[in-house]
Design a protein around this motif. Sequence first.
Motif, PDB file in Angstrom:
ATOM      1  N   LYS A  14       2.771 -14.012  -8.781  1.00  0.00           N
ATOM      2  CA  LYS A  14       3.457 -13.278  -7.704  1.00  0.00           C
ATOM      3  C   LYS A  14       4.970 -13.422  -7.821  1.00  0.00           C
ATOM      4  O   LYS A  14       5.629 -13.917  -6.896  1.00  0.00           O
ATOM      5  CB  LYS A  14       3.005 -13.764  -6.331  1.00  0.00           C
ATOM      6  N   ASN A  31       6.756  -1.528  -1.164  1.00  0.00           N
ATOM      7  CA  ASN A  31       5.310  -1.394  -1.003  1.00  0.00           C
ATOM      8  C   ASN A  31       4.580  -1.332  -2.343  1.00  0.00           C
ATOM      9  O   ASN A  31       3.475  -1.866  -2.469  1.00  0.00           O
ATOM     10  CB  ASN A  31       4.986  -0.153  -0.159  1.00  0.00           C
ATOM     11  N   LEU A  34       4.485  -4.922  -3.704  1.00  0.00           N
ATOM     12  CA  LEU A  34       3.503  -5.693  -2.935  1.00  0.00           C
ATOM     13  C   LEU A  34       2.079  -5.261  -3.264  1.00  0.00           C
ATOM     14  O   LEU A  34       1.190  -6.103  -3.449  1.00  0.00           O
ATOM     15  CB  LEU A  34       3.739  -5.509  -1.432  1.00  0.00           C
ATOM     16  N   ALA A  35       1.838  -3.965  -3.338  1.00  0.00           N
ATOM     17  CA  ALA A  35       0.489  -3.461  -3.584  1.00  0.00           C
ATOM     18  C   ALA A  35      -0.010  -3.903  -4.955  1.00  0.00           C
ATOM     19  O   ALA A  35      -1.199  -4.183  -5.141  1.00  0.00           O
ATOM     20  CB  ALA A  35       0.453  -1.935  -3.470  1.00  0.00           C
ATOM     21  N   GLN A 237       0.307   9.650  -1.807  1.00  0.00           N
ATOM     22  CA  GLN A 237       1.102   8.421  -1.690  1.00  0.00           C
ATOM     23  C   GLN A 237       0.276   7.280  -1.083  1.00  0.00           C
ATOM     24  O   GLN A 237       0.367   6.130  -1.517  1.00  0.00           O
ATOM     25  CB  GLN A 237       2.329   8.716  -0.825  1.00  0.00           C
ATOM     26  N   VAL A 238      -0.530   7.609  -0.092  1.00  0.00           N
ATOM     27  CA  VAL A 238      -1.374   6.606   0.560  1.00  0.00           C
ATOM     28  C   VAL A 238      -2.404   6.043  -0.429  1.00  0.00           C
ATOM     29  O   VAL A 238      -2.554   4.828  -0.585  1.00  0.00           O
ATOM     30  CB  VAL A 238      -2.084   7.243   1.781  1.00  0.00           C
ATOM     31  N   LEU A 241      -0.947   3.739  -3.284  1.00  0.00           N
ATOM     32  CA  LEU A 241      -0.731   2.321  -2.948  1.00  0.00           C
ATOM     33  C   LEU A 241      -2.064   1.574  -2.938  1.00  0.00           C
ATOM     34  O   LEU A 241      -2.170   0.456  -3.459  1.00  0.00           O
ATOM     35  CB  LEU A 241      -0.020   2.186  -1.601  1.00  0.00           C
ATOM     36  N   ASP A 242      -3.080   2.193  -2.351  1.00  0.00           N
ATOM     37  CA  ASP A 242      -4.407   1.556  -2.369  1.00  0.00           C
ATOM     38  C   ASP A 242      -4.874   1.334  -3.808  1.00  0.00           C
ATOM     39  O   ASP A 242      -5.438   0.277  -4.135  1.00  0.00           O
ATOM     40  CB  ASP A 242      -5.434   2.433  -1.645  1.00  0.00           C
ATOM     41  N   THR A 245      -3.408  -1.601  -5.778  1.00  0.00           N
ATOM     42  CA  THR A 245      -4.091  -2.860  -5.457  1.00  0.00           C
ATOM     43  C   THR A 245      -5.457  -2.931  -6.129  1.00  0.00           C
ATOM     44  O   THR A 245      -5.860  -3.982  -6.648  1.00  0.00           O
ATOM     45  CB  THR A 245      -4.257  -3.003  -3.923  1.00  0.00           C
TER      46      THR A 245
END
Lengths: 257, 257, 257
Positions: A14, A31, A34-35, A237-238, A241-242, A245
């Motif tokens: 990290k 974001n 982080l994702a 975009q949503v 990000l998912d 991850t």
Amino acid sequence: MDPRNLLTALRDQKPLVHCITNYVAMNVAANVVLAAGASPAMVHAEEEIAEFTPICGALTINIGTLSAGWAASMKTAVRVANDHNVPWVLDPVAHFISQYRKGVAQDLLALRPAIVRGNASEILALAGEAGEGKGADSGDAVEAAENAARTLASAYGTVVAVTGPVDFVTDGTQTAKVSGGSAIMPSVTALGCSQTALMGAYAASGPAFDAALATLAHFKVAGTKAAEKAAGPGSFQVHFLDALTATQPSHLASAIA
Amino acid sequence: MDPRNLLTALRDQKPLVHCITNYVAMNVAANVVLAAGASPAMVHAEEEIAEFTPICGALTINIGTLSAGWAASMKTAVRVANDHNVPWVLDPVAHFISQYRKGVAQDLLALRPAIVRGNASEILALAGEAGEGKGADSGDAVEAAENAARTLASAYGTVVAVTGPVDFVTDGTQTAKVSGGSAIMPSVTALGCSQTALMGAYAASGPAFDAALATLAHFKVAGTKAAEKAAGPGSFQVHFLDALTATQPSHLASAIA
Amino acid sequence: MDPRNLLTALRDQKPLVHCITNYVAMNVAANVVLAAGASPAMVHAEEEIAEFTPICGALTINIGTLSAGWAASMKTAVRVANDHNVPWVLDPVAHFISQYRKGVAQDLLALRPAIVRGNASEILALAGEAGEGKGADSGDAVEAAENAARTLASAYGTVVAVTGPVDFVTDGTQTAKVSGGSAIMPSVTALGCSQTALMGAYAASGPAFDAALATLAHFKVAGTKAAEKAAGPGSFQVHFLDALTATQPSHLASAIA
């Protein structure tokens, strides 16, 4: 190092990534980092750089909404990074739009980033070649951009990543291409800028060429996944990000040629 | 006042909240305040503060992307707020990363905010104790942060909210804990900063301790709801805003211990 | 020109829109312009304006998070735009909150924008009339704002768009109203600011009155579509961007009265 192992390293470590980026991209870049599994920090005051940059795993510099005060901070941060062997990534956003911006981009390039990331137009212009503006994704322009990338990489001892429908990365000797993603991606602002921030996280986790390659692959894989669910640029975009991850190290190989 | 009634008051009064916050958080904070039912205003020019801050229900100060010009505006706004009995909330984001930022945070704290909101590391460092960095959510660190919060609250006559997996709030005498939310929340940028902005809206609607407690509960309840629908950090952020709007006053009690 | 044809022109030409806007709106505005089919550029350094503004199809100026340096850049960019016949749009965000902001808004208005976009309170105050603050959507206030819009349009040779539950647009002679959208829209930050940016893209594609009207219709149509799928302000924003892309020229007529 197998570039696919870098995602494992990134999530284990990290790394803290010092981002000096533009106002449009700041939230998205944070974001995205982080994702993917790392830790972003947006800090630009000259008063903080001497203490902060050395404790970071990498520095990323994006000249998107450039102004004189920010350019000064960028150069200070780069010098501190170089003094402390912190790898740094340069994103020379649209540097061809003004003499002022061209000058800042060249000044930064002369400070020898570990990685430069740009689209074909930006890389061509950075190498002093024509090709700005539309049509840069045509076949001839792609080949010209790849040559420009090799030239820049050799001249500055850096890795150059050219992003587009098919990404290209080189350190002047090694080269690789990365495929996937979605035609929606250029309709979402700041994804390229955010990729630069993520490239910093990868550069903190392994060698520059492998780091650039893994970042390109991570974006293409996540972009492909997101496009399967997206109904347009908002939902893309949503889901993107998912998907950053959800992407696993084993997924990255599929995008790399 | 029953903290749960504050959400009713907030939605009836739709207080105007003057936010001086960081570039990463501005958009999210505005959306969080709107989604909860109040009215945000991002204004930072010194030329405007003397006229604008007094007509607001609260002021919130977040030092996330600090620079000298913004620090000056923050101090001016706080003095105007204090002169006009406008409650204000301090978010000392990562103030331990440089001597400069530490100094600004201490200067602001000395101006006596109604509420201070931070994570365990920030609250510990603000009280002059060690504990910065990772591992701050370990059991010992949580207890240390709660003690630091009590110390700060008593010393400065303020309410201190420590956010984390379980939130803690104290005015030096009263204490409360708030549970819920989701492990995804730290993977979405600027949620903490946005909570500070919302705490301003609640502080405009009732006493500081109750306002802090209601804000913590509103976030935990909405976070729990959002996590039920989220597939990752991208969709979490979307559902979280929807859930802030959907949360009713009667829901808040479930989060408070 | 039929305003509905402007969307076709916009997507064919993908005009470059120079946006000097506020920090809260930058990302949303860029995404709105991209989703609609044009190309946004956020550039504010005085060093770049003389070279950059003339190559753009339009300029948009939004005073949302105003400060002295940005006000200077705005005025420089407007003068360059006027010298090069680049149409420009003014968004006098909350200009009534301080004497400073009022002064900047009046200075900009005197430089004769092609279009002014604001809510009823902003347009009333710009015309020197009372009506600031809440209640501006009441029947009397709407009529007063429409009269103020006509007065401003005639006095400054500009098009004035007043946005609200029903939008109103006039060039002092022609008028039109636009209906649709959703009551959720005021709960999402920066949509109005983003509409100003999109109005620039339309102004690059056709005459000012038609451009303003087409932009209002595009937003209302997309807002109506988005509301059908939205569960709150978070999901509304996502679906709204998708709907801006999905909106076809033939859809716009339904919103215009």
